[in-house]
Design an enzyme around this catalytic site. Structure first.
Site: not given
Length: 226
Positions: A8, A10
Protein backbone atom coordinates in the site's frame (compact mmCIF):
# COMPACT_ATOMS: atom_id res chain seq x y z
CA UNK A 1 7.98 -19.27 -0.11
CA UNK A 2 6.59 -15.90 -1.19
CA UNK A 3 7.25 -14.63 -4.71
CA UNK A 4 6.06 -11.03 -4.40
CA UNK A 5 5.47 -8.10 -2.06
CA UNK A 6 2.71 -5.64 -2.83
CA UNK A 7 2.77 -2.42 -0.82
CA UNK A 8 0.00 0.00 0.00
CA UNK A 9 1.23 3.61 -0.24
CA UNK A 10 -0.53 6.16 2.00
CA UNK A 11 0.17 5.33 5.62
CA UNK A 12 2.28 2.29 4.77
CA UNK A 13 5.28 3.65 2.86
CA UNK A 14 4.75 7.26 3.90
CA UNK A 15 2.39 8.41 6.65
CA UNK A 16 0.36 10.93 4.69
CA UNK A 17 -2.79 10.01 6.62
CA UNK A 18 -1.97 11.51 10.02
CA UNK A 19 -1.14 14.93 8.47
CA UNK A 20 -4.40 14.85 6.48
CA UNK A 21 -6.43 14.23 9.64
CA UNK A 22 -4.54 16.90 11.56
CA UNK A 23 -5.00 19.41 8.74
CA UNK A 24 -8.75 18.83 8.49
CA UNK A 25 -9.19 18.80 12.28
CA UNK A 26 -7.40 22.15 12.65
CA UNK A 27 -9.50 23.84 9.96
CA UNK A 28 -12.73 22.33 11.27
CA UNK A 29 -11.90 23.78 14.70
CA UNK A 30 -11.90 27.27 13.17
CA UNK A 31 -15.64 26.72 12.61
CA UNK A 32 -16.13 25.23 16.10
CA UNK A 33 -16.68 21.76 14.64
CA UNK A 34 -14.89 18.74 16.05
CA UNK A 35 -13.75 16.21 13.46
CA UNK A 36 -13.64 12.88 15.27
CA UNK A 37 -11.41 10.02 14.25
CA UNK A 38 -14.52 7.86 13.96
CA UNK A 39 -15.88 10.20 11.30
CA UNK A 40 -12.61 10.61 9.46
CA UNK A 41 -11.81 6.88 9.52
CA UNK A 42 -14.58 6.31 6.99
CA UNK A 43 -12.35 7.71 4.24
CA UNK A 44 -8.99 6.27 5.34
CA UNK A 45 -7.63 3.82 2.80
CA UNK A 46 -10.66 4.16 0.54
CA UNK A 47 -12.67 6.75 -1.40
CA UNK A 48 -14.58 9.78 -0.09
CA UNK A 49 -17.90 8.08 -0.80
CA UNK A 50 -18.93 7.46 2.81
CA UNK A 51 -17.40 10.61 4.29
CA UNK A 52 -16.15 13.59 2.33
CA UNK A 53 -14.17 15.86 4.67
CA UNK A 54 -14.08 18.63 2.06
CA UNK A 55 -17.90 18.80 1.91
CA UNK A 56 -19.00 17.90 5.45
CA UNK A 57 -18.96 21.45 6.85
CA UNK A 58 -21.27 22.56 4.03
CA UNK A 59 -23.55 19.57 3.56
CA UNK A 60 -23.95 18.38 7.14
CA UNK A 61 -23.11 21.39 9.30
CA UNK A 62 -24.76 24.04 7.14
CA UNK A 63 -21.70 26.30 7.23
CA UNK A 64 -21.15 28.59 4.27
CA UNK A 65 -17.54 28.38 3.09
CA UNK A 66 -15.72 28.74 -0.20
CA UNK A 67 -15.08 25.15 -1.32
CA UNK A 68 -12.02 25.97 -3.39
CA UNK A 69 -10.48 28.17 -0.71
CA UNK A 70 -11.10 25.53 1.95
CA UNK A 71 -9.54 22.78 -0.17
CA UNK A 72 -6.53 24.99 -0.88
CA UNK A 73 -6.01 25.69 2.84
CA UNK A 74 -6.28 21.98 3.70
CA UNK A 75 -3.66 21.14 1.08
CA UNK A 76 -1.42 23.96 2.25
CA UNK A 77 -1.62 22.76 5.86
CA UNK A 78 -1.06 19.16 4.80
CA UNK A 79 2.03 20.14 2.80
CA UNK A 80 3.36 22.00 5.85
CA UNK A 81 2.88 18.95 8.09
CA UNK A 82 4.32 16.57 5.49
CA UNK A 83 7.66 18.34 5.65
CA UNK A 84 8.24 16.47 8.91
CA UNK A 85 7.31 13.04 7.52
CA UNK A 86 9.91 10.46 6.43
CA UNK A 87 9.60 7.04 4.82
CA UNK A 88 8.27 4.69 7.50
CA UNK A 89 10.92 2.63 9.32
CA UNK A 90 11.97 -0.60 7.64
CA UNK A 91 10.40 0.16 4.24
CA UNK A 92 13.63 0.82 2.33
CA UNK A 93 15.34 -2.15 3.96
CA UNK A 94 12.45 -4.42 2.94
CA UNK A 95 12.49 -3.09 -0.61
CA UNK A 96 16.25 -3.67 -0.87
CA UNK A 97 15.92 -7.17 0.56
CA UNK A 98 13.05 -8.02 -1.79
CA UNK A 99 14.97 -6.78 -4.80
CA UNK A 100 18.09 -8.71 -3.78
CA UNK A 101 16.03 -11.87 -3.29
CA UNK A 102 14.49 -11.57 -6.76
CA UNK A 103 10.95 -11.00 -5.52
CA UNK A 104 8.43 -9.19 -7.66
CA UNK A 105 7.47 -5.84 -6.11
CA UNK A 106 4.18 -4.07 -6.69
CA UNK A 107 2.09 -1.26 -5.23
CA UNK A 108 -1.69 -1.03 -4.80
CA UNK A 109 -3.15 2.29 -3.64
CA UNK A 110 -6.60 3.83 -3.40
CA UNK A 111 -5.04 7.22 -4.19
CA UNK A 112 -4.60 8.75 -7.63
CA UNK A 113 -1.63 7.75 -9.78
CA UNK A 114 -0.12 11.23 -9.98
CA UNK A 115 -0.18 11.56 -6.16
CA UNK A 116 1.57 8.22 -5.67
CA UNK A 117 4.20 8.64 -8.39
CA UNK A 118 4.97 12.22 -7.34
CA UNK A 119 5.89 11.07 -3.84
CA UNK A 120 7.71 7.93 -5.01
CA UNK A 121 9.86 10.06 -7.31
CA UNK A 122 10.54 12.56 -4.54
CA UNK A 123 11.55 9.78 -2.16
CA UNK A 124 13.68 7.99 -4.75
CA UNK A 125 11.58 4.82 -4.50
CA UNK A 126 9.87 4.63 -7.90
CA UNK A 127 12.42 2.26 -9.45
CA UNK A 128 11.60 -0.51 -6.95
CA UNK A 129 8.08 -1.04 -8.28
CA UNK A 130 7.43 -2.96 -11.47
CA UNK A 131 3.67 -2.68 -11.10
CA UNK A 132 1.63 0.25 -9.71
CA UNK A 133 -2.15 0.10 -9.50
CA UNK A 134 -4.15 3.07 -8.21
CA UNK A 135 -7.64 4.58 -8.20
CA UNK A 136 -7.07 5.47 -11.87
CA UNK A 137 -7.07 1.78 -12.81
CA UNK A 138 -10.21 0.46 -11.07
CA UNK A 139 -13.89 1.25 -10.67
CA UNK A 140 -13.87 0.48 -6.94
CA UNK A 141 -10.97 1.10 -4.55
CA UNK A 142 -10.25 -0.68 -1.25
CA UNK A 143 -11.85 -2.46 0.57
CA UNK A 144 -12.83 -3.86 -2.83
CA UNK A 145 -10.10 -6.37 -3.89
CA UNK A 146 -9.78 -5.06 -7.47
CA UNK A 147 -6.49 -3.21 -6.92
CA UNK A 148 -4.80 -6.31 -5.56
CA UNK A 149 -6.32 -8.58 -8.19
CA UNK A 150 -4.99 -6.31 -10.92
CA UNK A 151 -1.56 -6.16 -9.27
CA UNK A 152 -1.10 -9.93 -9.05
CA UNK A 153 -2.39 -10.32 -12.60
CA UNK A 154 0.15 -7.78 -13.86
CA UNK A 155 2.94 -9.46 -11.90
CA UNK A 156 1.91 -12.86 -13.25
CA UNK A 157 1.65 -14.58 -9.86
CA UNK A 158 -0.96 -16.37 -7.81
CA UNK A 159 -2.56 -14.58 -4.86
CA UNK A 160 -1.24 -17.21 -2.44
CA UNK A 161 2.33 -16.35 -3.51
CA UNK A 162 1.99 -12.65 -2.68
CA UNK A 163 2.19 -10.70 0.56
CA UNK A 164 0.41 -7.36 0.98
CA UNK A 165 1.87 -4.74 3.31
CA UNK A 166 -0.94 -2.61 4.75
CA UNK A 167 -1.71 -0.11 7.51
CA UNK A 168 -5.51 0.21 7.57
CA UNK A 169 -8.61 -1.97 7.98
CA UNK A 170 -9.85 -1.12 4.47
CA UNK A 171 -6.52 -2.04 2.94
CA UNK A 172 -6.23 -5.29 4.85
CA UNK A 173 -9.78 -6.27 3.91
CA UNK A 174 -8.96 -5.71 0.23
CA UNK A 175 -5.82 -7.83 0.38
CA UNK A 176 -7.55 -10.66 2.24
CA UNK A 177 -10.52 -10.60 -0.14
CA UNK A 178 -8.08 -10.97 -3.04
CA UNK A 179 -6.53 -14.02 -1.39
CA UNK A 180 -3.17 -12.53 -0.45
CA UNK A 181 -1.27 -12.95 2.79
CA UNK A 182 -1.27 -9.62 4.59
CA UNK A 183 1.07 -7.98 7.09
CA UNK A 184 -0.70 -5.14 8.92
CA UNK A 185 1.45 -2.34 10.37
CA UNK A 186 -0.72 0.58 11.54
CA UNK A 187 0.66 4.10 11.73
CA UNK A 188 -0.03 6.79 14.35
CA UNK A 189 -3.59 7.35 13.18
CA UNK A 190 -4.68 3.94 11.87
CA UNK A 191 -3.59 2.16 15.05
CA UNK A 192 -6.59 3.83 16.71
CA UNK A 193 -9.08 2.35 14.21
CA UNK A 194 -11.19 -0.75 14.69
CA UNK A 195 -9.51 -3.68 12.92
CA UNK A 196 -12.08 -6.20 14.11
CA UNK A 197 -10.62 -9.70 13.75
CA UNK A 198 -7.69 -8.51 11.62
CA UNK A 199 -4.38 -9.08 13.36
CA UNK A 200 -1.91 -6.19 13.65
CA UNK A 201 1.72 -7.26 13.39
CA UNK A 202 3.72 -4.37 14.86
CA UNK A 203 4.45 -0.68 14.54
CA UNK A 204 6.61 -0.85 11.42
CA UNK A 205 8.48 -3.23 9.13
CA UNK A 206 11.37 -3.03 11.57
CA UNK A 207 9.30 -5.35 13.76
CA UNK A 208 9.18 -8.02 11.01
CA UNK A 209 11.90 -10.49 9.97
CA UNK A 210 12.13 -10.33 6.17
CA UNK A 211 13.60 -13.83 5.92
CA UNK A 212 10.96 -15.33 8.21
CA UNK A 213 8.12 -13.59 6.37
CA UNK A 214 9.24 -14.65 2.90
CA UNK A 215 10.04 -18.19 3.96
CA UNK A 216 6.73 -18.75 5.76
CA UNK A 217 4.10 -16.07 4.94
CA UNK A 218 1.36 -18.29 6.34
CA UNK A 219 2.96 -17.77 9.75
CA UNK A 220 1.86 -14.13 9.61
CA UNK A 221 -1.88 -14.61 9.78
CA UNK A 222 -3.65 -11.38 8.94
CA UNK A 223 -6.89 -12.52 10.50
CA UNK A 224 -7.12 -13.67 14.07
CA UNK A 225 -8.97 -16.82 14.97
CA UNK A 226 -12.61 -16.12 15.74
Amino acid sequence: MAKALIFDFDGTILDTETPWYEAFRELYAEHNVELTLEQYSQCIGTSLHLFNPYEYLITDCGITIDRDAFRARVHEKHAELMRNELVRPGVVSFLDSAKAAGLRIGLASSSKLDWVTRHLDRLGLASYFECIRTADHVTHVKPDPSLYLQAISELGIEAADAIAIEDSPNGAKAALAAGLHCVVLPNKITKLLDFGTITKHGQSLEDISFEHLIRDPSGFLARAAV
